[in-house]
Structures are given as structure tokens and as C-alpha cells.
Enzyme design. Structure first.
Site, PDB file in Angstrom:
ATOM      1  CG  ASP A 114      -2.039   0.991   1.131  1.00 26.85           C
ATOM      2  OD1 ASP A 114      -2.303   1.468   0.016  1.00 26.85           O
ATOM      3  OD2 ASP A 114      -2.640   1.303   2.168  1.00 26.85           O
TER       4      ASP A 114
ATOM      5  CG  ASN B  84      -7.292  -2.557  -6.238  1.00 21.31           C
ATOM      6  OD1 ASN B  84      -6.424  -3.354  -5.911  1.00 21.31           O
ATOM      7  ND2 ASN B  84      -7.632  -1.545  -5.449  1.00 21.31           N
TER       8      ASN B  84
HETATM    9  C1  FPP Z   1      -1.896  -0.032  -3.412  1.00 21.57           C
HETATM   10  O1  FPP Z   1      -1.401   1.299  -3.387  1.00 21.57           O
HETATM   11  C2  FPP Z   1      -1.317  -0.767  -4.536  1.00 21.57           C
HETATM   12  C3  FPP Z   1      -2.018  -1.352  -5.548  1.00 21.57           C
HETATM   13  C4  FPP Z   1      -3.508  -1.286  -5.615  1.00 21.57           C
HETATM   14  C5  FPP Z   1      -1.361  -2.041  -6.679  1.00 21.57           C
HETATM   15  C6  FPP Z   1      -0.125  -2.847  -6.349  1.00 21.57           C
HETATM   16  C7  FPP Z   1       0.508  -3.268  -7.628  1.00 21.57           C
HETATM   17  C8  FPP Z   1       1.831  -3.377  -7.853  1.00 21.57           C
HETATM   18  C9  FPP Z   1       2.846  -3.178  -6.804  1.00 21.57           C
HETATM   19  C10 FPP Z   1       2.362  -3.673  -9.241  1.00 21.57           C
HETATM   20  C11 FPP Z   1       1.889  -4.894  -9.944  1.00 21.57           C
HETATM   21  C12 FPP Z   1       1.997  -6.166  -9.209  1.00 21.57           C
HETATM   22  C13 FPP Z   1       2.984  -7.088  -9.287  1.00 21.57           C
HETATM   23  C14 FPP Z   1       2.824  -8.345  -8.492  1.00 21.57           C
HETATM   24  C15 FPP Z   1       4.214  -6.935 -10.094  1.00 21.57           C
HETATM   25  P1  FPP Z   1      -2.406   2.513  -3.649  1.00 21.57           P
HETATM   26  O2  FPP Z   1      -2.402   2.820  -5.093  1.00 21.57           O
HETATM   27  O3  FPP Z   1      -3.752   2.190  -3.057  1.00 21.57           O
HETATM   28  O4  FPP Z   1      -1.709   3.657  -2.834  1.00 21.57           O
HETATM   29  P2  FPP Z   1      -2.405   4.892  -2.117  1.00 21.57           P
HETATM   30  O5  FPP Z   1      -3.204   4.333  -0.977  1.00 21.57           O
HETATM   31  O6  FPP Z   1      -1.235   5.707  -1.664  1.00 21.57           O
HETATM   32  O7  FPP Z   1      -3.247   5.584  -3.148  1.00 21.57           O
END
Ligand code: FPP
Length: 237
Positions: free
Chosen positions: A18, A66
Site C-alpha cells: 500500500d 481495484n
Molecule cells: C496499493 O497502493 C497498490 C495497488 C492497488 C497495486 C499494487 C501493484 C503493484 C505493486 C504492481 C503490480 C503487481 C505485481 C505483483 C508486479 P495505492 O495505489 O492504493 O496507494 P495509495 O493508498 O497511496 O493511493
């Protein structure tokens, strides 16, 4: 000080990646830049978990919720996922068994094919199990398990009174694996967000005030130390 290998051996760890969006915003970059850096950290932490003897790790990469993000961001996450599937792993060398959790039927067919191939190719590897949750929701997983058992009852293969916790476990994406000893959530949030609801019954929750793209191997050491300081009673005294 104890070496990480001494206190990480055999652990099972859930990780909610996150803070990618906030990391990018702080730098005036598009959110997708945060996911790109987050994916690099994912790869490095996977390698580190393997090196220090972790038994299984569960990464939350994309939730059933998501999809409600802007199409451009969803597309970027999916492309990154595809990219790391194709070239960023050296499954053979690292001896990881790879398992994907979630409903993959909603993903592009070429990714589904790749996921099936990777699971088959790594099924007999004897090192760490790397679980990646994509289009995953904890409630959806429990509903899916209930439906599978109900179908067996309808076919006369199972009696209702035979439905117990073990029967439910056998229908989970994680069947045969250890429940997470702890679930780590960086970025300061203190929620499970529909991650491993069934399996997290007795998991410790470790939250850390660092955004996922800034997360380092040392942060994982700190999280494991924090977990090792906790006393787990599993409902006893
Ligand atoms: C949460 O941060 C993260 C995600 C919803 C996506 C995670 C995906 C990756 C790390 C890349 C693809 C996956 C792999 C396995 C290579 P957020 O966007 O909710 O952050 P925020 O809360 O700061 O907005």
C-alpha cells in the site's frame, strides 16, 4: 544481533502493498510511477524472503475492488503484472513455487495462460511459496468455497454435517498452505481491506509507517522483529 535467517525461518507472511499512489503524489509523479516502483520493491522483497528462509509469502497485488480505479491506472497495474510475470522472475533458479490467488477469469487470456503455465512449471519447486493475489477478495474466496461445498452436497458427494473448517480450508485458494503468521501493511493504514479474511483469523497485524515503494529489506527485518516480540495465544491464556 540475530541474523534475519535465524528469526525468519519457516514464517508465513502476508503483505498488503500500500501507498504507491501517495508515494507518487509526494513527488509530483503520476500514480502509475508509484506502481512501477512498487513492483520493483515486490521483486526485491520476494528475493529477500526467499534468502532468509520464509516459508510462504502472500502479496496483495490487485483486489476485486481495484477495478473501480480509472481505466488507465488499472491498465498500468495489469501491464506491470504481465511484465513481471514474463521476465522479472527466474523461477527455476530461485526454486520458488508460485501460486495465484483470486479469480483469474476476469484477466486477459494471455495472462491467464501465463499464470497457469507458471503454476504448473513451479509446482514441484521446493523453496518458498510465492503467492500473488490478483483480482482477489477475501469475501469472494469464502463464497466460492461455500458454493463448491454446496455443489458437492447437491451431487451427494458430501453430507452437510461433514462441512467443517477443514472442508472449507480445502476449497480456499491457499489450501495446503500455512495461514499467515502476520500480515504486514505499510503506509500507516490499519485495515485488512478484504485480504485473506478466512486465513487471518489468528494472524498478527503489523503496520508500518513507510510507503510501499520506499519499503526496504531492513523494514522487513523490523517487521519480523516486531512479530517475534508478540505473544500469540490462539484464544488460550
Ligand atoms: C496499493 O497502493 C497498490 C495497488 C492497488 C497495486 C499494487 C501493484 C503493484 C505493486 C504492481 C503490480 C503487481 C505485481 C505483483 C508486479 P495505492 O495505489 O492504493 O496507494 P495509495 O493508498 O497511496 O493511493
Amino acid at each position: 544481533m540475530a541474523q534475519p535467517e535465524q528469526f525468519a525461518q519457516g514464517l508465513s507472511i502476508g503483505i498488503i502493498m500500500d501507498g504507491n499512489g501517495r508515494w507518487a503524489k509526494k513527488r509530483g509523479l503520476p500514480r502509475t510511477a508509484g506502481h512501477k516502483k512498487g513492483a520493483e520493491v515486490f521483486q526485491d522483497i520476494t528475493r529477500y524472503c526467499n534468502e532468509i528462509g520464509v516459508e510462504s509469502v502472500y502479496f496483495y497485488a490487485f483486489s476485486t475492488e481495484n477495478w473501480s480505479r480509472p481505466a488507465e491506472e488499472v491498465g498500468a497495474i495489469m501491464r506491470l503484472f504481465g511484465e513481471y510475470l514474463i521476465k522479472a522472475f527466474d523461477y527455476e533458479k530461485e526454486n520458488n513455487r508460485v501460486v495465484f490467488l483470486g479469480d483469474r477469469t476476469a484477466l486477459e487470456p494471455r495472462y491467464q495462460k501465463l499464470m497457469d503455465e507458471i503454476e504448473q512449471k513451479t509446482a514441484h519447486n521446493t523453496g518458498m511459496t510465492l503467492n500473488v493475489a490478483v483480482n482477489y477478495g477475501g469475501r469472494a474466496e469464502i463464497v466460492r468455497a461455500a458454493r463448491a461445498l454446496a455443489e458437492k452436497v447437491a451431487k451427494g458427494e458430501l453430507r452437510p454435517e461433514d462441512i467443517d473448517e477443514a472442508a472449507m480450508c480445502s476449497e480456499m485458494y491457499t489450501h495446503g498452505q500455512k495461514d499467515p503468521d502476520f500480515i504486514l501493511r505499510p503506509s500507516g493504514e490499519k485495515r485488512l481491506s478484504n485480504f485473506m479474511l478466512w486465513q487471518a483469523a489468528y494472524s498478527e497485524l503489523v503496520e508500518m509507517d513507510v510507503l510501499w515503494p520506499d519499503f526496504t529489506r531492513h523494514d522487513l527485518d523490523l517487521a519480523i522483529e516486531e512479530f517475534n516480540r508478540r505473544t500469540r495465544r490462539f484464544g488460550g491464556i
